[in-house]
Design a protein around this motif. Sequence first.
Motif, short mmCIF file in Angstrom:
data_model
loop_
_atom_site.label_atom_id
_atom_site.label_comp_id
_atom_site.label_asym_id
_atom_site.label_seq_id
_atom_site.Cartn_x
_atom_site.Cartn_y
_atom_site.Cartn_z
N LEU A 34 4.27 -17.77 3.50
CA LEU A 34 3.10 -17.53 4.35
C LEU A 34 2.31 -16.31 3.86
O LEU A 34 1.08 -16.37 3.74
CB LEU A 34 3.55 -17.32 5.80
N VAL A 35 3.01 -15.23 3.59
CA VAL A 35 2.34 -13.98 3.20
C VAL A 35 1.74 -14.11 1.81
O VAL A 35 0.56 -13.77 1.59
CB VAL A 35 3.33 -12.80 3.26
N VAL A 36 2.51 -14.58 0.87
CA VAL A 36 2.01 -14.69 -0.51
C VAL A 36 0.92 -15.75 -0.60
O VAL A 36 -0.09 -15.58 -1.30
CB VAL A 36 3.17 -15.02 -1.47
N GLY A 37 1.09 -16.84 0.13
CA GLY A 37 0.09 -17.91 0.10
C GLY A 37 -1.26 -17.47 0.62
O GLY A 37 -2.29 -18.01 0.21
N ASN A 38 -1.27 -16.50 1.52
CA ASN A 38 -2.52 -16.01 2.10
C ASN A 38 -3.00 -14.70 1.47
O ASN A 38 -3.92 -14.07 1.98
CB ASN A 38 -2.37 -15.81 3.61
N SER A 39 -2.38 -14.29 0.39
CA SER A 39 -2.79 -13.06 -0.28
C SER A 39 -4.10 -13.30 -1.03
O SER A 39 -4.46 -14.43 -1.37
CB SER A 39 -1.71 -12.59 -1.25
N GLY A 40 -4.80 -12.20 -1.27
CA GLY A 40 -6.09 -12.29 -1.98
C GLY A 40 -6.43 -10.99 -2.64
O GLY A 40 -5.55 -10.17 -2.91
N ASP A 41 -7.70 -10.77 -2.88
CA ASP A 41 -8.13 -9.55 -3.57
C ASP A 41 -7.87 -8.31 -2.72
O ASP A 41 -7.50 -7.25 -3.24
CB ASP A 41 -9.61 -9.63 -3.91
N GLU A 42 -8.06 -8.42 -1.41
CA GLU A 42 -7.87 -7.25 -0.54
C GLU A 42 -6.40 -6.91 -0.39
O GLU A 42 -6.01 -5.74 -0.40
CB GLU A 42 -8.48 -7.52 0.84
N PHE A 43 -5.55 -7.93 -0.23
CA PHE A 43 -4.10 -7.73 -0.12
C PHE A 43 -3.43 -8.59 -1.18
O PHE A 43 -3.01 -9.72 -0.91
CB PHE A 43 -3.60 -8.10 1.27
N PRO A 44 -3.33 -8.09 -2.40
CA PRO A 44 -2.78 -8.91 -3.49
C PRO A 44 -1.28 -9.17 -3.32
O PRO A 44 -0.57 -8.39 -2.68
CB PRO A 44 -3.05 -8.04 -4.72
#
Length: 255
Positions: A34-44
């Motif tokens: 869940l956490v890694v799947g929703n990671s992005g530029d702001e929260f890599p």
Amino acid sequence: MTLLAVERIKLFTTRSPWWCALIALVITIGFSALVVGNSGDEFPATVASTQFGYSFGMAVIMVLAALSVTTEYRFGTIRTTFQAVPHRASALLAKTTVVALLALVIGEISAFGSWAIGTVLKPNADLALDSGADWINVAGVGVVYALAAVIAVAVGILLRHSAGAIALLLIYMLAVESLVRLIPSIGDDIYEWMPFNVANKFLTGSGGANAGRDAAAGAPLSTSPLDQGWALVYFAGVAAVLLIIAISTAKRRDA
């Protein structure tokens, strides 16, 4: 070795350890996905973020460990155990060893499984285990689970009641340590030395690029003043002291 084999048989012939192990793995790896799947530029995605759910899995492991001893008290089979092994400390140490080893294995599977699912979901993220801090962040989860299991067994021996032991462990782990920080003036100072806060220091270090994680990309960083090595020693010491008190109490009272 005979005592270890007996405790292994007793543990694995009941359903609760299997269910707890499965739930711990699903929760821990599920949170990672869940956490890694929703990671992005702001929260890599980082190595630390793959381990975001380790504390939830640890709570389940502590339930497993507490049940391993309180169930025997509940059904009275502990009396048979103590009759067969009059030296109670040996029987209880064997049980603790078996439960701790099981917790260690579950912890390592959940940690590396969480890391693996992270690499699958974000193959381009920097999730390589290329530093000692990264390895501790992942491989150290099993060690923390094992010591947490020792604490839970000790509480189970002391309380001898499943509901009471589980409630105390979960309330303390999930709420009490955090609420301590609300005490005016001294709350933060006390929190620095709370066992699970210190255990988190062993896993996460001080944050930053050299510690294998970003403070914004995982569970909150520990406020403990100890370094990672001494944090592990401190947490192990807490577990050992509680177990010694529990075994000493069990030797003095009726089963």
